[in-house]
Design a protein around this motif. Sequence first.
Motif, PDB file in Angstrom:
ATOM      1  N   SER A  30     -11.400  -5.099   0.583  1.00  0.00           N
ATOM      2  CA  SER A  30     -10.018  -4.885   1.024  1.00  0.00           C
ATOM      3  C   SER A  30      -9.025  -5.483   0.023  1.00  0.00           C
ATOM      4  O   SER A  30      -7.924  -4.953  -0.157  1.00  0.00           O
ATOM      5  CB  SER A  30      -9.791  -5.465   2.420  1.00  0.00           C
ATOM      6  OG  SER A  30      -9.985  -6.862   2.428  1.00  0.00           O
ATOM      7  N   SER A  33      -8.603  -2.972  -2.754  1.00  0.00           N
ATOM      8  CA  SER A  33      -7.723  -1.907  -2.276  1.00  0.00           C
ATOM      9  C   SER A  33      -6.262  -2.352  -2.306  1.00  0.00           C
ATOM     10  O   SER A  33      -5.385  -1.602  -2.748  1.00  0.00           O
ATOM     11  CB  SER A  33      -8.117  -1.497  -0.859  1.00  0.00           C
ATOM     12  OG  SER A  33      -7.242  -0.508  -0.370  1.00  0.00           O
ATOM     13  N   LYS A  34      -5.994  -3.570  -1.880  1.00  0.00           N
ATOM     14  CA  LYS A  34      -4.616  -4.085  -1.871  1.00  0.00           C
ATOM     15  C   LYS A  34      -4.047  -4.183  -3.281  1.00  0.00           C
ATOM     16  O   LYS A  34      -2.890  -3.848  -3.512  1.00  0.00           O
ATOM     17  CB  LYS A  34      -4.564  -5.447  -1.179  1.00  0.00           C
ATOM     18  CG  LYS A  34      -4.763  -5.366   0.315  1.00  0.00           C
ATOM     19  CD  LYS A  34      -4.833  -6.737   0.940  1.00  0.00           C
ATOM     20  CE  LYS A  34      -5.153  -6.636   2.417  1.00  0.00           C
ATOM     21  NZ  LYS A  34      -5.342  -7.955   3.031  1.00  0.00           N
TER      22      LYS A  34
END
Length: 82
Positions: A30, A33-34
């Motif tokens: 994640s 992705s950020k």
Amino acid sequence: MKYGAILRACRERMGFSQEELANKLHVNQSDISKYENDVKEPTISMFRAWMMNTQAQEVLVAFICGMDGLNIMQKVMQLLGG
């Protein structure tokens, strides 16, 4: 400055999934992705680790030398053959 597209291009050039790169950088998928979606800005140490793990040191050098994001992306795309 927006880094996401540059980071994504470097990762994709090496053929890494977000999860594979996350494992190499010792972060969560994640987080990758950020970073790639410009939700989270990488620290200089994270940016450096990303470039080293994706064998994109030339991108790091270009960035440090003040080359703008568009020129960096054009160089990455040339290296990808596109």
